[in-house]
Design a protein around this motif. Structure first.
Motif, PDB file in Angstrom:
ATOM      1  N   SER A 108       0.833  -1.195   0.000  1.00  0.00           N
ATOM      2  CA  SER A 108       0.000   0.000   0.000  1.00  0.00           C
ATOM      3  C   SER A 108       0.869   1.247   0.000  1.00  0.00           C
ATOM      4  O   SER A 108       1.928   1.279   0.647  1.00  0.00           O
ATOM      5  CB  SER A 108      -0.923   0.002   1.218  1.00  0.00           C
ATOM      6  N   GLN A 109       0.427   2.272  -0.706  1.00  0.00           N
ATOM      7  CA  GLN A 109       1.149   3.547  -0.769  1.00  0.00           C
ATOM      8  C   GLN A 109       0.499   4.481   0.253  1.00  0.00           C
ATOM      9  O   GLN A 109      -0.557   5.065   0.019  1.00  0.00           O
ATOM     10  CB  GLN A 109       1.059   4.125  -2.176  1.00  0.00           C
ATOM     11  N   MET A 110       1.153   4.620   1.405  1.00  0.00           N
ATOM     12  CA  MET A 110       0.559   5.396   2.495  1.00  0.00           C
ATOM     13  C   MET A 110       0.947   6.871   2.477  1.00  0.00           C
ATOM     14  O   MET A 110       0.457   7.648   3.297  1.00  0.00           O
ATOM     15  CB  MET A 110       0.942   4.763   3.838  1.00  0.00           C
ATOM     16  N   ALA A 111       1.807   7.272   1.570  1.00  0.00           N
ATOM     17  CA  ALA A 111       2.169   8.686   1.402  1.00  0.00           C
ATOM     18  C   ALA A 111       2.021   9.040  -0.071  1.00  0.00           C
ATOM     19  O   ALA A 111       3.006   9.318  -0.762  1.00  0.00           O
ATOM     20  CB  ALA A 111       3.589   8.942   1.901  1.00  0.00           C
ATOM     21  N   PRO A 112       0.793   9.029  -0.588  1.00  0.00           N
ATOM     22  CA  PRO A 112       0.595   9.164  -2.030  1.00  0.00           C
ATOM     23  C   PRO A 112       0.967  10.535  -2.564  1.00  0.00           C
ATOM     24  O   PRO A 112       0.776  11.558  -1.897  1.00  0.00           O
ATOM     25  CB  PRO A 112      -0.899   8.901  -2.202  1.00  0.00           C
ATOM     26  N   GLN A 113       1.477  10.530  -3.785  1.00  0.00           N
ATOM     27  CA  GLN A 113       1.768  11.731  -4.538  1.00  0.00           C
ATOM     28  C   GLN A 113       0.751  11.846  -5.685  1.00  0.00           C
ATOM     29  O   GLN A 113      -0.018  10.914  -5.926  1.00  0.00           O
ATOM     30  CB  GLN A 113       3.198  11.657  -5.088  1.00  0.00           C
ATOM     31  N   PRO A 114       0.725  12.961  -6.403  1.00  0.00           N
ATOM     32  CA  PRO A 114      -0.249  13.097  -7.501  1.00  0.00           C
ATOM     33  C   PRO A 114      -0.223  11.939  -8.490  1.00  0.00           C
ATOM     34  O   PRO A 114      -1.281  11.532  -8.993  1.00  0.00           O
ATOM     35  CB  PRO A 114       0.155  14.425  -8.146  1.00  0.00           C
ATOM     36  N   VAL A 115       0.958  11.385  -8.773  1.00  0.00           N
ATOM     37  CA  VAL A 115       1.030  10.290  -9.737  1.00  0.00           C
ATOM     38  C   VAL A 115       0.253   9.071  -9.247  1.00  0.00           C
ATOM     39  O   VAL A 115      -0.404   8.366 -10.038  1.00  0.00           O
ATOM     40  CB  VAL A 115       2.503   9.926 -10.047  1.00  0.00           C
ATOM     41  N   HIS A 116       0.293   8.795  -7.943  1.00  0.00           N
ATOM     42  CA  HIS A 116      -0.457   7.669  -7.396  1.00  0.00           C
ATOM     43  C   HIS A 116      -1.955   7.968  -7.432  1.00  0.00           C
ATOM     44  O   HIS A 116      -2.765   7.095  -7.763  1.00  0.00           O
ATOM     45  CB  HIS A 116      -0.021   7.387  -5.958  1.00  0.00           C
ATOM     46  N   ARG A 244      -3.179  16.817  -5.494  1.00  0.00           N
ATOM     47  CA  ARG A 244      -3.606  15.420  -5.505  1.00  0.00           C
ATOM     48  C   ARG A 244      -5.069  15.288  -5.921  1.00  0.00           C
ATOM     49  O   ARG A 244      -5.430  14.375  -6.675  1.00  0.00           O
ATOM     50  CB  ARG A 244      -3.375  14.778  -4.137  1.00  0.00           C
ATOM     51  N   VAL A 245      -5.912  16.217  -5.427  1.00  0.00           N
ATOM     52  CA  VAL A 245      -7.312  16.198  -5.845  1.00  0.00           C
ATOM     53  C   VAL A 245      -7.414  16.347  -7.359  1.00  0.00           C
ATOM     54  O   VAL A 245      -8.117  15.592  -8.042  1.00  0.00           O
ATOM     55  CB  VAL A 245      -8.108  17.320  -5.156  1.00  0.00           C
ATOM     56  N   ARG A 246      -6.688  17.327  -7.898  1.00  0.00           N
ATOM     57  CA  ARG A 246      -6.758  17.596  -9.329  1.00  0.00           C
ATOM     58  C   ARG A 246      -6.274  16.388 -10.135  1.00  0.00           C
ATOM     59  O   ARG A 246      -6.863  16.025 -11.158  1.00  0.00           O
ATOM     60  CB  ARG A 246      -5.913  18.822  -9.642  1.00  0.00           C
ATOM     61  N   ALA A 247      -5.200  15.751  -9.675  1.00  0.00           N
ATOM     62  CA  ALA A 247      -4.662  14.590 -10.383  1.00  0.00           C
ATOM     63  C   ALA A 247      -5.673  13.457 -10.413  1.00  0.00           C
ATOM     64  O   ALA A 247      -5.893  12.822 -11.457  1.00  0.00           O
ATOM     65  CB  ALA A 247      -3.360  14.131  -9.734  1.00  0.00           C
ATOM     66  N   LEU A 248      -6.311  13.179  -9.272  1.00  0.00           N
ATOM     67  CA  LEU A 248      -7.260  12.078  -9.209  1.00  0.00           C
ATOM     68  C   LEU A 248      -8.506  12.375 -10.053  1.00  0.00           C
ATOM     69  O   LEU A 248      -8.946  11.537 -10.856  1.00  0.00           O
ATOM     70  CB  LEU A 248      -7.650  11.812  -7.751  1.00  0.00           C
ATOM     71  N   LEU A 249      -9.064  13.585  -9.901  1.00  0.00           N
ATOM     72  CA  LEU A 249     -10.293  13.916 -10.625  1.00  0.00           C
ATOM     73  C   LEU A 249     -10.061  13.998 -12.129  1.00  0.00           C
ATOM     74  O   LEU A 249     -10.889  13.527 -12.918  1.00  0.00           O
ATOM     75  CB  LEU A 249     -10.865  15.228 -10.105  1.00  0.00           C
ATOM     76  N   ASP A 250      -8.955  14.597 -12.538  1.00  0.00           N
ATOM     77  CA  ASP A 250      -8.687  14.713 -13.979  1.00  0.00           C
ATOM     78  C   ASP A 250      -8.493  13.345 -14.617  1.00  0.00           C
ATOM     79  O   ASP A 250      -8.955  13.110 -15.747  1.00  0.00           O
ATOM     80  CB  ASP A 250      -7.461  15.592 -14.222  1.00  0.00           C
ATOM     81  N   ALA A 251      -7.808  12.443 -13.916  1.00  0.00           N
ATOM     82  CA  ALA A 251      -7.585  11.100 -14.462  1.00  0.00           C
ATOM     83  C   ALA A 251      -8.901  10.334 -14.550  1.00  0.00           C
ATOM     84  O   ALA A 251      -9.145   9.608 -15.521  1.00  0.00           O
ATOM     85  CB  ALA A 251      -6.573  10.350 -13.603  1.00  0.00           C
ATOM     86  N   TYR A 252      -9.738  10.483 -13.545  1.00  0.00           N
ATOM     87  CA  TYR A 252     -11.049   9.835 -13.590  1.00  0.00           C
ATOM     88  C   TYR A 252     -11.881  10.399 -14.741  1.00  0.00           C
ATOM     89  O   TYR A 252     -12.460   9.648 -15.546  1.00  0.00           O
ATOM     90  CB  TYR A 252     -11.775  10.050 -12.258  1.00  0.00           C
ATOM     91  N   HIS A 253     -11.932  11.726 -14.841  1.00  0.00           N
ATOM     92  CA  HIS A 253     -12.743  12.424 -15.843  1.00  0.00           C
ATOM     93  C   HIS A 253     -12.318  12.048 -17.271  1.00  0.00           C
ATOM     94  O   HIS A 253     -13.154  11.995 -18.184  1.00  0.00           O
ATOM     95  CB  HIS A 253     -12.610  13.931 -15.623  1.00  0.00           C
ATOM     96  N   ALA A 254     -11.034  11.757 -17.462  1.00  0.00           N
ATOM     97  CA  ALA A 254     -10.538  11.374 -18.780  1.00  0.00           C
ATOM     98  C   ALA A 254     -11.074  10.007 -19.213  1.00  0.00           C
ATOM     99  O   ALA A 254     -11.166   9.724 -20.411  1.00  0.00           O
ATOM    100  CB  ALA A 254      -9.010  11.359 -18.786  1.00  0.00           C
ATOM    101  N   VAL A 255     -11.439   9.164 -18.251  1.00  0.00           N
ATOM    102  CA  VAL A 255     -11.959   7.825 -18.559  1.00  0.00           C
ATOM    103  C   VAL A 255     -13.492   7.831 -18.572  1.00  0.00           C
ATOM    104  O   VAL A 255     -14.121   7.281 -19.473  1.00  0.00           O
ATOM    105  CB  VAL A 255     -11.432   6.798 -17.542  1.00  0.00           C
TER     106      VAL A 255
END
Length: 319
Positions: A108-116, A244-255
């Protein structure tokens, strides 16, 4: 999860006679969490995870295990349930339902970065799309009905300040759940518990989602909100990290592109996701079950997150 039901190597040896996994070599209880009894097991064919279900019934379990099989067959990275010699995914062990699934690679990645966070967002969207044709139906068992049932059980344990917060938020969420755009939100099977410790990575490569035993049919947006409230926060304060919010939402929105109704529901849904876990942690703290290894979670963590979501708007789903 916490070990409520002990399983010995001899118990495992007898159980594995029903499975095409070879002989038992080792078993080790997993201490984190509080819902089921989980074990890492090693057999002649490899490493797996054995789960004994402490609350879910034999009748309920096909939803979770068939969902995992459905997702795995469509390329979503999840543990694959192992059928026994007769094709059953659920078997009895010490009088309780049990299942064996493949063990995911990584940690598990417990210190996530935008890439994760981006990898999680993209896979979550793929999961939602892949499950659209899943034939079984089951509601989110920790949804609004459970909140209404649980609130009066935990209120007597709260001080006046937190009791006021809980009553006010329940009133807000009941009104939100009755509004028109809530009922227009996309729905389907959701994970509903996609915390950092339920995702595996090898470096920056996501290797799988696991622990689907809170899954149910709910809004996809609720699943996104649960995920953002864990992956994209400062753990000490509950404050969102916008990158991190932007990375997660943008990646989701792209799919799977978000809709205008989801945009309108986003801020209340983040509060709903915080409330759900505040309530469950209050319940587990004040009304616990006995377990051989128990690690209750601090409810004040989600109290802070809920107060922060009320006070500070989150980044929007999309521009």
């Amino acid at each position: 999860m916490a070990v409520f039901t002990a399983v010995s190597l001899d118990d495992l040896t007898l159980l594995l006679k029903k499975f095409p996994l070879g002989n038992a070599i080792a078993i080790k209880g997993i201490s984190s969490g509080i819902e089921n009894s989980n074990f890492f097991i090693e057999t002649e064919r490899g490493e797996y995870v054995l789960t004994i279900f402490e609350n879910l019934s034999f009748a309920q379990l096909p939803f979770y295990l068939q969902l995992m099989r459905h997702l795995a067959e469509r390329g979503v990275l999840v543990p694959a349930p192992v059928p026994d010699e007769s094709g059953e995914l659920v078997v009895p062990l010490h009088g309780k339902p049990a299942a064996i699934v493949s063990k995911l690679e990584g940690t598990s990645q417990m210190a996530p970065q935008p890439v994760h966070c981006a990898a999680v967002g993209a896979m979550l969207a793929r999961m939602h799309l892949a499950a659209r044709d899943f034939p079984l139906q089951q509601p989110n068992l920790r949804g609004l009905d459970w909140w209404n049932d649980t609130t009066p059980l935990v209120l007597p344990f709260l001080d006046e300040r937190n009791a006021h917060l809980l009553r006010a938020e329940m009133h807000f969420q009941s009104a939100f759940a009755a509004c028109d755009h809530y009922h227009r939100l996309g729905r389907g099977p959701v994970h509903a518990d996609l915390f950092r410790n339920n995702v595996m990575f090898v470096g920056e490569r996501l290797t799988g989602f696991f622990d689907f035993y809170f899954a149910g049919c709910d809004t996809w947006l609720f699943d996104v909100a649960v995920t953002v409230n864990d992956w994209c926060i400062d753990l000490a304060t509950g404050v969102l990290d916008s990158s991190r919010v932007r990375a997660l939402l943008d990646a989701y929105h792209a799919v799977r592109p978000f809709t205008a109704d989801e945009q309108a529901a986003w801020q209340p849904m983040l509060r709903a996701a915080a409330l759900r876990f505040w309530l469950s942690r209050l319940y587990d703290l004040y009304l616990p079950r006995e377990a051989e290894m128990l690690t209750p979670h601090d409810p004040t963590h989600f109290e802070r997150i809920l107060r922060e979501r009320i006070a500070t708007p989150a980044p929007e789903l999309f521009a």
